[in-house]
Scaffold this active site. Sequence first.
Site, mmCIF file in Angstrom:
data_model
loop_
_atom_site.group_PDB
_atom_site.id
_atom_site.type_symbol
_atom_site.label_atom_id
_atom_site.label_comp_id
_atom_site.label_asym_id
_atom_site.label_seq_id
_atom_site.Cartn_x
_atom_site.Cartn_y
_atom_site.Cartn_z
ATOM 1 N N GLN A 24 -20.782 -32.245 117.359
ATOM 2 C CA GLN A 24 -22.068 -32.866 116.747
ATOM 3 C C GLN A 24 -22.348 -32.708 115.509
ATOM 4 O O GLN A 24 -23.291 -33.488 115.040
ATOM 5 C CB GLN A 24 -23.192 -32.154 117.636
ATOM 6 N N ARG A 81 -25.474 -19.791 115.822
ATOM 7 C CA ARG A 81 -24.562 -20.161 116.998
ATOM 8 C C ARG A 81 -23.811 -21.543 116.606
ATOM 9 O O ARG A 81 -24.689 -22.571 116.452
ATOM 10 C CB ARG A 81 -25.446 -20.345 118.370
ATOM 11 N N HIS A 127 -17.431 -26.449 123.604
ATOM 12 C CA HIS A 127 -18.702 -27.173 123.813
ATOM 13 C C HIS A 127 -18.309 -28.622 123.845
ATOM 14 O O HIS A 127 -18.371 -29.493 122.856
ATOM 15 C CB HIS A 127 -19.752 -26.809 122.595
ATOM 16 N N ASN A 173 -19.807 -23.973 127.194
ATOM 17 C CA ASN A 173 -21.128 -24.455 127.382
ATOM 18 C C ASN A 173 -21.562 -25.282 128.353
ATOM 19 O O ASN A 173 -20.806 -26.303 128.440
ATOM 20 C CB ASN A 173 -21.548 -24.992 125.758
ATOM 21 N N GLU A 174 -22.366 -25.057 129.314
ATOM 22 C CA GLU A 174 -22.798 -25.748 130.580
ATOM 23 C C GLU A 174 -21.749 -26.580 131.185
ATOM 24 O O GLU A 174 -21.608 -27.737 131.024
ATOM 25 C CB GLU A 174 -23.861 -26.781 129.650
ATOM 26 N N ASN A 318 -29.167 -21.989 128.488
ATOM 27 C CA ASN A 318 -29.866 -23.125 127.699
ATOM 28 C C ASN A 318 -30.827 -23.618 128.785
ATOM 29 O O ASN A 318 -30.576 -24.061 129.662
ATOM 30 C CB ASN A 318 -28.885 -24.220 127.673
ATOM 31 N N TYR A 320 -34.643 -26.281 128.663
ATOM 32 C CA TYR A 320 -35.523 -27.327 128.026
ATOM 33 C C TYR A 320 -36.704 -27.665 128.519
ATOM 34 O O TYR A 320 -37.704 -27.921 127.879
ATOM 35 C CB TYR A 320 -34.769 -28.537 127.689
ATOM 36 N N GLU A 377 -29.935 -22.045 124.036
ATOM 37 C CA GLU A 377 -30.481 -23.277 123.431
ATOM 38 C C GLU A 377 -32.105 -23.408 124.023
ATOM 39 O O GLU A 377 -32.155 -23.166 125.339
ATOM 40 C CB GLU A 377 -29.537 -24.556 123.990
ATOM 41 N N TRP A 427 -32.487 -25.359 119.525
ATOM 42 C CA TRP A 427 -31.503 -26.387 119.343
ATOM 43 C C TRP A 427 -32.280 -27.129 118.804
ATOM 44 O O TRP A 427 -33.333 -27.783 119.321
ATOM 45 C CB TRP A 427 -30.980 -26.887 121.041
ATOM 46 N N GLU A 434 -25.903 -36.595 119.176
ATOM 47 C CA GLU A 434 -26.457 -36.253 120.231
ATOM 48 C C GLU A 434 -25.757 -37.151 121.478
ATOM 49 O O GLU A 434 -26.372 -37.845 122.477
ATOM 50 C CB GLU A 434 -28.168 -36.798 120.484
ATOM 51 N N TRP A 435 -24.391 -36.748 121.699
ATOM 52 C CA TRP A 435 -23.684 -37.428 122.755
ATOM 53 C C TRP A 435 -24.084 -39.081 123.046
ATOM 54 O O TRP A 435 -24.053 -39.672 122.239
ATOM 55 C CB TRP A 435 -24.148 -36.139 123.816
#
Length: 479
Positions: A24, A81, A127, A173-174, A318, A320, A377, A427, A434-435
């Site tokens: 990213q 991180r 990630h 990650n995730e 993580n 949100y 995050e 984050w 952003e993907w």
Amino acid sequence: MTSTDVTKKLPKDFIWGFATASFQIEGSTNVDGRGKSIWDDFSKQPGKTMDGRDGDVATDSYRLWKEDIALLAQYGVKSYRFSLSWSRIIPLGGLDDPINPQGIAFYSNFIDTLLENDIIPFVTLYHWDLPQALHDRYGGWLNKDKIVQDYVRYAKVCFEAFGDRVKHWLTINEPWCISILGYGRGIFAPGRSSDRTKSPEGDSSTEPWIVGHNVILSHAYAVKLYREEFKAAQGGQIGITLNGDWSMPYDDSPQNVEAAQHALDVAIAIHQCFILQDPIYLGHYPDYIKQMLRDRLPVFTLEELAVVKGSSDFYGMNTYTTNLCRAGGNDEFQGFVEYTFSRPDGSQLGTQAHCAWLQDYPEGFRYRYNLPIYVTENGFAVKDEHMKPIEEALQDNDRVNYFKGITNSLKGAVLEDGIDVRAYFPWSFVDNFEWADGYITRFGVTYVDYKTQKRYPKESAKFFIKWCGENIEAGEKEA
Ligand code: GBH
């Protein structure tokens, strides 16, 4: 919202900083021996990112890394991180493939410079940027026998090269995003799906669960290796990071209470990634998942289960937002639970972010369970921030409010609820790739002007840094 006692503070060893991920921010995808990752070409395919832009430059952090660290130091963070790019370190990715000394040197210098600035490196091994060569060679995450070995060898190379200085490791990650978005919905690389408008191949009914299984195993065997061969000498901690937005019943109806509770039960209170995380803590897949997937759910051997169980020193979280849950719908990836932010009376749960899946609801942050938690995050993308002139974007009130709410909940969770939260990383450090959203959605506390690559602290950065100064006991930084 109730306010927590302002005179009480978080303990002095509480870790705070900001988070990023290699693909990213780094750019420079074609230099110093780096091999391709699955995001390199994927992001270039028409229609895969919202603005049609790829990750070749991103925030140019591979070249601007000294400036980035200088800014982190100026912010006064205790930790940073970031993630390592597997294909910089082992360009072709595999067990027998050569290590790239320039990749090792880059991250080694980076880590040294963080430490010189008293910043603790908090390192994610993976990630989402799988070496493309492994995908081409044997289907990447789909191939258990190959990927577990290759991932563990990659982890070993990293422990050997950096573990003398890195004491905080995140394996993956995730997993939910890797599996569901990469092999189910097909919106993240490698973009496989049953939906033939998205992908010429893939099977959304089986592949995500196979991938999830293999991701868990890769994580678990890397942790086993760390514990057996490195931990005693290096003394670090290692765990996985899961995406775990909170869930609440839409209303009092039994089926919706059950929907949220069901989800929470199977997820150890984090329903989004239920299937992928439960085994790590409990040692088995949840019953609901077994019923839902039946013979599509891969089976752990007894030996594997023993490795998987307890394979995280902590819970990397993580988080949100909070979803209101209603039973029903046809989305297996959400466990046949529908999410909404609209309450029955039509009001909204909170402030809407730029992305559809995110509203501000700080109360949700407190409903957590009792394991040592590193919040790896948490953040907010202000609606339409990308269309604002810089001066206006820097006044990011919605993000400031988001962090006001969350930091209050964080204090409440630690000081009143007794939850063992040990770290908190918003984050993100900077706006970045952003993907699937490309560069449209901005999560940074630092604004990036992509024409000049100049960085500008937003109000939210200032707010959060000041908050940490006032709400964490002063003391020596952790070594
Ligand atoms: C994090 O994921 C990522 O780790 C980070 O790289 C990213 O930049 C950051 O979020 C901000 O997005 O509607 O089915 O597509 C956050 C968890 C889970 C949030 C998937 C968005 C969309 C689900 N994400 N979710 S779907």
